[in-house]
Design an enzyme around this catalytic site. Structure first.
Site, PDB file in Angstrom:
ATOM      1  N   LYS A 191      38.664  31.897  -3.938  1.00  0.00           N
ATOM      2  CA  LYS A 191      37.688  31.908  -2.828  1.00  0.00           C
ATOM      3  C   LYS A 191      36.311  31.465  -3.335  1.00  0.00           C
ATOM      4  O   LYS A 191      35.600  30.723  -2.656  1.00  0.00           O
ATOM      5  CB  LYS A 191      37.604  33.302  -2.195  1.00  0.00           C
ATOM      6  CG  LYS A 191      38.854  33.771  -1.471  1.00  0.00           C
ATOM      7  CD  LYS A 191      39.173  32.980  -0.212  1.00  0.00           C
ATOM      8  CE  LYS A 191      38.220  33.252   0.917  1.00  0.00           C
ATOM      9  NZ  LYS A 191      38.635  32.570   2.173  1.00  0.00           N
ATOM     10  N   TYR A 241      42.773  35.725  -6.620  1.00  0.00           N
ATOM     11  CA  TYR A 241      42.371  35.547  -5.213  1.00  0.00           C
ATOM     12  C   TYR A 241      40.881  35.272  -5.099  1.00  0.00           C
ATOM     13  O   TYR A 241      40.457  34.268  -4.520  1.00  0.00           O
ATOM     14  CB  TYR A 241      42.739  36.796  -4.394  1.00  0.00           C
ATOM     15  CG  TYR A 241      41.972  36.883  -3.077  1.00  0.00           C
ATOM     16  CD1 TYR A 241      42.245  36.005  -2.022  1.00  0.00           C
ATOM     17  CD2 TYR A 241      40.962  37.837  -2.893  1.00  0.00           C
ATOM     18  CE1 TYR A 241      41.525  36.068  -0.833  1.00  0.00           C
ATOM     19  CE2 TYR A 241      40.241  37.903  -1.705  1.00  0.00           C
ATOM     20  CZ  TYR A 241      40.535  37.017  -0.680  1.00  0.00           C
ATOM     21  OH  TYR A 241      39.817  37.071   0.503  1.00  0.00           O
ATOM     22  N   THR A 291      34.402  35.924   1.209  1.00  0.00           N
ATOM     23  CA  THR A 291      34.604  37.349   1.005  1.00  0.00           C
ATOM     24  C   THR A 291      33.577  37.909   0.018  1.00  0.00           C
ATOM     25  O   THR A 291      33.103  37.181  -0.862  1.00  0.00           O
ATOM     26  CB  THR A 291      36.026  37.604   0.452  1.00  0.00           C
ATOM     27  OG1 THR A 291      36.108  38.934  -0.048  1.00  0.00           O
ATOM     28  CG2 THR A 291      36.396  36.654  -0.682  1.00  0.00           C
ATOM     29  N   ASP A 292      33.290  39.199   0.140  1.00  0.00           N
ATOM     30  CA  ASP A 292      32.374  39.835  -0.823  1.00  0.00           C
ATOM     31  C   ASP A 292      32.988  39.902  -2.224  1.00  0.00           C
ATOM     32  O   ASP A 292      32.283  40.101  -3.214  1.00  0.00           O
ATOM     33  CB  ASP A 292      31.954  41.234  -0.345  1.00  0.00           C
ATOM     34  CG  ASP A 292      33.110  42.221  -0.210  1.00  0.00           C
ATOM     35  OD1 ASP A 292      34.290  41.804  -0.360  1.00  0.00           O
ATOM     36  OD2 ASP A 292      32.853  43.406   0.055  1.00  0.00           O
ATOM     37  N   GLU A 293      34.319  39.710  -2.308  1.00  0.00           N
ATOM     38  CA  GLU A 293      34.979  39.818  -3.624  1.00  0.00           C
ATOM     39  C   GLU A 293      34.528  38.721  -4.582  1.00  0.00           C
ATOM     40  O   GLU A 293      34.736  38.835  -5.791  1.00  0.00           O
ATOM     41  CB  GLU A 293      36.501  39.778  -3.475  1.00  0.00           C
ATOM     42  CG  GLU A 293      37.032  40.966  -2.721  1.00  0.00           C
ATOM     43  CD  GLU A 293      38.520  41.218  -2.934  1.00  0.00           C
ATOM     44  OE1 GLU A 293      39.112  40.633  -3.841  1.00  0.00           O
ATOM     45  OE2 GLU A 293      39.062  42.029  -2.173  1.00  0.00           O
TER      46      GLU A 293
HETATM   47  P1  NAD Z   1      45.683  36.916   6.698  1.00  0.00           P
HETATM   48  O1  NAD Z   1      46.455  36.836   5.437  1.00  0.00           O
HETATM   49  O2  NAD Z   1      45.976  37.998   7.665  1.00  0.00           O
HETATM   50  O3  NAD Z   1      45.822  35.526   7.496  1.00  0.00           O
HETATM   51  C1  NAD Z   1      45.776  34.282   6.867  1.00  0.00           C
HETATM   52  C2  NAD Z   1      46.299  33.235   7.847  1.00  0.00           C
HETATM   53  O4  NAD Z   1      46.213  31.946   7.223  1.00  0.00           O
HETATM   54  C3  NAD Z   1      47.770  33.422   8.236  1.00  0.00           C
HETATM   55  O5  NAD Z   1      47.916  33.241   9.619  1.00  0.00           O
HETATM   56  C4  NAD Z   1      48.504  32.331   7.462  1.00  0.00           C
HETATM   57  O6  NAD Z   1      49.680  31.877   8.096  1.00  0.00           O
HETATM   58  C5  NAD Z   1      47.427  31.245   7.426  1.00  0.00           C
HETATM   59  N1  NAD Z   1      47.620  30.307   6.314  1.00  0.00           N
HETATM   60  C6  NAD Z   1      47.848  30.626   4.998  1.00  0.00           C
HETATM   61  N2  NAD Z   1      47.980  29.493   4.278  1.00  0.00           N
HETATM   62  C7  NAD Z   1      47.802  28.449   5.145  1.00  0.00           C
HETATM   63  C8  NAD Z   1      47.792  27.050   4.992  1.00  0.00           C
HETATM   64  N3  NAD Z   1      48.007  26.464   3.803  1.00  0.00           N
HETATM   65  N4  NAD Z   1      47.580  26.276   6.085  1.00  0.00           N
HETATM   66  C9  NAD Z   1      47.383  26.848   7.298  1.00  0.00           C
HETATM   67  N5  NAD Z   1      47.390  28.173   7.510  1.00  0.00           N
HETATM   68  C10 NAD Z   1      47.590  28.971   6.440  1.00  0.00           C
HETATM   69  O7  NAD Z   1      44.164  36.933   6.252  1.00  0.00           O
HETATM   70  P2  NAD Z   1      42.915  37.684   6.938  1.00  0.00           P
HETATM   71  O8  NAD Z   1      42.832  39.048   6.408  1.00  0.00           O
HETATM   72  O9  NAD Z   1      42.974  37.435   8.394  1.00  0.00           O
HETATM   73  O10 NAD Z   1      41.727  36.840   6.275  1.00  0.00           O
HETATM   74  C11 NAD Z   1      41.234  35.666   6.924  1.00  0.00           C
HETATM   75  C12 NAD Z   1      40.122  35.070   6.077  1.00  0.00           C
HETATM   76  O11 NAD Z   1      39.081  36.023   5.932  1.00  0.00           O
HETATM   77  C13 NAD Z   1      40.559  34.704   4.658  1.00  0.00           C
HETATM   78  O12 NAD Z   1      39.924  33.491   4.321  1.00  0.00           O
HETATM   79  C14 NAD Z   1      40.032  35.846   3.791  1.00  0.00           C
HETATM   80  O13 NAD Z   1      39.736  35.398   2.500  1.00  0.00           O
HETATM   81  C15 NAD Z   1      38.780  36.225   4.553  1.00  0.00           C
HETATM   82  N6  NAD Z   1      38.363  37.649   4.427  1.00  0.00           N
HETATM   83  C16 NAD Z   1      39.244  38.652   4.671  1.00  0.00           C
HETATM   84  C17 NAD Z   1      38.808  39.979   4.627  1.00  0.00           C
HETATM   85  C18 NAD Z   1      39.746  41.126   4.911  1.00  0.00           C
HETATM   86  O14 NAD Z   1      39.340  42.286   4.704  1.00  0.00           O
HETATM   87  N7  NAD Z   1      40.953  40.908   5.388  1.00  0.00           N
HETATM   88  C19 NAD Z   1      37.481  40.264   4.316  1.00  0.00           C
HETATM   89  C20 NAD Z   1      36.602  39.193   4.056  1.00  0.00           C
HETATM   90  C21 NAD Z   1      37.057  37.879   4.142  1.00  0.00           C
HETATM   91  O1  DAU Z   2      36.485  42.844   0.351  1.00  0.00           O
HETATM   92  C1  DAU Z   2      37.101  41.878   1.138  1.00  0.00           C
HETATM   93  C2  DAU Z   2      38.559  41.746   0.735  1.00  0.00           C
HETATM   94  O2  DAU Z   2      39.205  42.951   1.152  1.00  0.00           O
HETATM   95  C3  DAU Z   2      39.236  40.525   1.315  1.00  0.00           C
HETATM   96  O3  DAU Z   2      38.637  39.365   0.792  1.00  0.00           O
HETATM   97  C4  DAU Z   2      40.735  40.528   1.000  1.00  0.00           C
HETATM   98  O4  DAU Z   2      41.377  39.432   1.642  1.00  0.00           O
HETATM   99  C5  DAU Z   2      41.328  41.826   1.495  1.00  0.00           C
HETATM  100  O5  DAU Z   2      42.706  41.883   1.178  1.00  0.00           O
HETATM  101  C6  DAU Z   2      40.590  43.027   0.899  1.00  0.00           C
HETATM  102  O6  DAU Z   2      40.828  43.111  -0.535  1.00  0.00           O
HETATM  103  P1  DAU Z   2      41.091  44.538  -1.251  1.00  0.00           P
HETATM  104  O7  DAU Z   2      41.823  44.278  -2.488  1.00  0.00           O
HETATM  105  O8  DAU Z   2      39.861  45.339  -1.288  1.00  0.00           O
HETATM  106  O9  DAU Z   2      42.050  45.185  -0.118  1.00  0.00           O
HETATM  107  P2  DAU Z   2      43.440  45.993  -0.198  1.00  0.00           P
HETATM  108  O10 DAU Z   2      43.735  46.427   1.197  1.00  0.00           O
HETATM  109  O11 DAU Z   2      44.489  45.270  -0.929  1.00  0.00           O
HETATM  110  O12 DAU Z   2      43.035  47.264  -1.061  1.00  0.00           O
HETATM  111  C7  DAU Z   2      41.970  48.115  -0.708  1.00  0.00           C
HETATM  112  C8  DAU Z   2      41.810  49.162  -1.790  1.00  0.00           C
HETATM  113  O13 DAU Z   2      42.970  50.008  -1.788  1.00  0.00           O
HETATM  114  C9  DAU Z   2      41.733  48.594  -3.180  1.00  0.00           C
HETATM  115  O14 DAU Z   2      40.842  49.394  -3.956  1.00  0.00           O
HETATM  116  C10 DAU Z   2      43.145  48.723  -3.726  1.00  0.00           C
HETATM  117  C11 DAU Z   2      43.650  49.977  -3.061  1.00  0.00           C
HETATM  118  N1  DAU Z   2      45.108  50.024  -2.759  1.00  0.00           N
HETATM  119  C12 DAU Z   2      45.662  48.984  -2.107  1.00  0.00           C
HETATM  120  C13 DAU Z   2      47.002  48.981  -1.798  1.00  0.00           C
HETATM  121  C14 DAU Z   2      47.648  47.813  -1.081  1.00  0.00           C
HETATM  122  C15 DAU Z   2      45.850  51.132  -3.119  1.00  0.00           C
HETATM  123  O15 DAU Z   2      45.313  52.106  -3.689  1.00  0.00           O
HETATM  124  N2  DAU Z   2      47.181  51.159  -2.799  1.00  0.00           N
HETATM  125  C16 DAU Z   2      47.793  50.113  -2.162  1.00  0.00           C
HETATM  126  O16 DAU Z   2      49.024  50.189  -1.931  1.00  0.00           O
END
Ligand code: NAD
Ligand code: DAU
Length: 340
Positions: free
Chosen positions: A158, A154, A128-130
Site C-alpha cells: 500500500k 500488505y 491505510t494508516d498502516e
Molecule cells: P476487501 O478485501 O473487503 O475488498 C477488496 C475488494 O477488491 C474485493 O471486492 C475484491 O474482489 C476486489 N479486488 C481485489 N483484487 C482486485 C483486482 N486485482 N481487481 C479488481 N478488484 C479486486 O477490502 P476493504 O476492507 O473493503 O478495503 C478496501 C480498501 O480500503 C483497500 O484498498 C484497503 O487497503 C483500504 N483500507 C481498508 C481498511 C479496513 O479497515 N478494512 C482501512 C483503511 C484502508
Molecule cells: O488500520 C487499517 C487496516 O486495518 C487496513 O488497512 C487493513 O486492510 C485491515 O485489515 C486492518 O488491518 P489490521 O491488521 O489492523 O486488522 P485485523 O482485523 O486483521 O486485526 C485487527 C487486530 O486484531 C490486530 O491487532 C490483529 C488482531 N487479531 C486479528 C485476527 C484476524 C487477532 O488478535 N486475532 C485474529 O484472529
C-alpha cells in the site's frame, strides 16, 4: 451527472461506499469494477442494484488489466476514479505476498495510466494508516507528516502504491488525493477480519483466537463515517494532498473482545490466546485535524453504537454469512489457526 469509477466495489468498504453515495440520490453515476476475489461478493450489493439500475453498472475485471480498464474509462466517460480494490488482509500477505504486490501496486499503476491517458478530473487512492508503521503506547498519533514505515507485506504494498500516486501527481500533474484511514468496522465485512470474526465465532460458540496477549491497540471507525470522508475528499480535497481519517476510538484487542462477548452474553472462557502475528504492529492512532479543519469532517458514530448495530446485523444476517463463506475460506481458516 458525475461518472465515477469505483474499483473493489464488491468488497467491504467499496460496497458500503456505493450504497452510501447512491442513497444520497444526487447526480452520481457509479461504475463498479471488481475482480470478485474471495473478498468481493455480489451479495454485498444484492437487491440494491435493481433499485439503482439507471445509475449503477458492474464490470467483472482485474484492475491490473490495463486494456480493459482503459476501454471502460472511455466507454463510460469516467471523470473520477476511486481505487478501493486491494488485497486487504495482513495475515494473508504474510502467507503469500504475490497477489498483494500485483493488485495493490501494479493494479494501481494500471489505473493511474488509464487516468492519465484519459485526462480524468481526480484519482482518489484509498490507502491505510498502516503505511505509517507502528506506534508505542505513549507516542502521539500519526499525522500526514509521519514518515512511511510499513511493516507487513500488505502495508508495504500500500505504501508503494501511495508513492506511485504522488509520483504521477509530481511528474504528470495528474490530479490526485490519498486518504489514509484507520480500522473500519460495520456491515458486510468479510469474517476473516477481527470484529466480524469475533462476533461470528462467539455466536457459534467457537473459540475466539486473540493474537499474543491481546494488548495491541487499533483505532476503530464505523465504515459509514469513512465513506462520508471519502466523498468530501473526492469533491473538495485539495489536489495533491493526503488526508488522514480516524475514528477517535482506540481500544486494545482484548478489551474489545470482552465487550463483544458481553453484548452477546457469552462467557470469556471462549477467548483463546494464540501465537502472535509476525511483525504485529503494536498500536495505530490517527490525528485527523487536517480533514476536520479543511473539509469540516469528523467521525459521528460513537464506537458503542456502531458496535451494537454491527453485532445485531451479524446476528440477523446468517444467510449473508453462509453465502460469502466458501470452502476455500474454511480451508484458509483451518490452516491459519491450526498451528497457532
Ligand atoms: P476487501 O478485501 O473487503 O475488498 C477488496 C475488494 O477488491 C474485493 O471486492 C475484491 O474482489 C476486489 N479486488 C481485489 N483484487 C482486485 C483486482 N486485482 N481487481 C479488481 N478488484 C479486486 O477490502 P476493504 O476492507 O473493503 O478495503 C478496501 C480498501 O480500503 C483497500 O484498498 C484497503 O487497503 C483500504 N483500507 C481498508 C481498511 C479496513 O479497515 N478494512 C482501512 C483503511 C484502508
Ligand atoms: O488500520 C487499517 C487496516 O486495518 C487496513 O488497512 C487493513 O486492510 C485491515 O485489515 C486492518 O488491518 P489490521 O491488521 O489492523 O486488522 P485485523 O482485523 O486483521 O486485526 C485487527 C487486530 O486484531 C490486530 O491487532 C490483529 C488482531 N487479531 C486479528 C485476527 C484476524 C487477532 O488478535 N486475532 C485474529 O484472529
Amino acid at each position: 451527472m458525475k461518472n465515477i469509477l469505483v474499483t473493489g466495489g464488491m468488497g467491504f468498504i467499496g460496497s458500503n461506499f456505493i450504497r452510501f453515495i447512491l442513497d444520497l440520490n444526487q447526480d452520481f453515476n457509479i461504475i463498479n469494477v471488481d475482480k470478485l476475489t474471495y473478498a468481493g461478493n455480489p451479495e454485498n450489493l444484492k437487491e440494491f442494484t435493481d433499485k439503482f439500475s439507471n445509475c449503477y453498472r458492474f464490470y467483472k475485471n482485474d484492475i491490473c488489466d490495463f486494456d480493459s480498464i482503459d476501454k471502460i474509462v472511455k466507454k463510460e466517460n469516467i471523470e473520477y476514479i476511486i481505487n478501493f480494490a486491494a488485497e486487504s488482509h495482513v495475515d494473508r500477505s504474510i502467507n503469500n505476498s504475490t497477489t498483494f504486490c500485483n493488485t495493490n501496486f501494479m493494479g494501481t499503476q494500471s489505473l493511474l495510466n488509464a487516468a492519465k491517458i484519459n485526462g480524468i478530473r481526480k484519482f482518489l487512492q484509498i490507502s491505510t494508516d498502516e503505511v505509517y508503521g507502528s506506534l508505542d503506547f505513549e507516542d502521539p498519533p500519526f499525522t500526514e507528516q509521519t514518515p512511511l514505515a510499513p511493516n507487513s507485506p500488505y502495508s508495504a504494498s500500500k505504501a508503494s502504491a501511495d508513492l506511485l500516486v504522488n509520483a504521477y501527481y509530481k511528474t504528470f500533474g495528474l490530479p490526485v488525493n490519498i486518504t489514509r484511514c484507520s480500522n473500519n468496522y460495520g456491515l458486510y465485512q468479510f469474517p476473516e477480519k477481527f470484529i466480524p470474526l469475533m462476533i461470528t465465532n462467539a455466536l457459534n460458540n467457537k473459540k475466539l483466537p486473540v493474537y499474543g496477549k491481546g494488548i495491541n491497540i487499533r483505532d476503530w471507525i464505523y465504515v459509514e463515517d469513512h465513506c462520508k470522508a471519502i466523498l468530501e475528499v473526492l469533491l473538495n480535497g485539495r489536489i495533491g494532498e493526503t488526508y488522514n481519517i480516524g475514528g477517535d476510538s482506540e481500544i486494545a484487542n482484548i478489551d474489545l473482545v470482552k465487550i463483544i462477548l458481553k453484548h452477546l452474553n457469552k462467557p470469556e472462557s471462549l477467548i483463546t490466546f494464540v501465537k502472535d502475528r509476525p511483525g504485529h504492529d503494536l498500536r495505530y492512532a490517527i490525528n485527523h485535524d487536517k480533514i476536520t479543519r479543511e473539509l469540516n469532517w469528523k467521525p459521528n458514530i460513537k464506537f458503542e453504537n456502531g458496535l451494537e448495530i454491527t453485532i445485531q446485523w451479524y446476528k440477523h444476517n446468517e444467510n449473508w454469512l453462509n453465502n460469502v463463506i466458501s470452502k476455500e475460506y474454511l480451508k484458509y481458516y483451518e490452516h491459519q489457526y491450526k498451528n497457532r
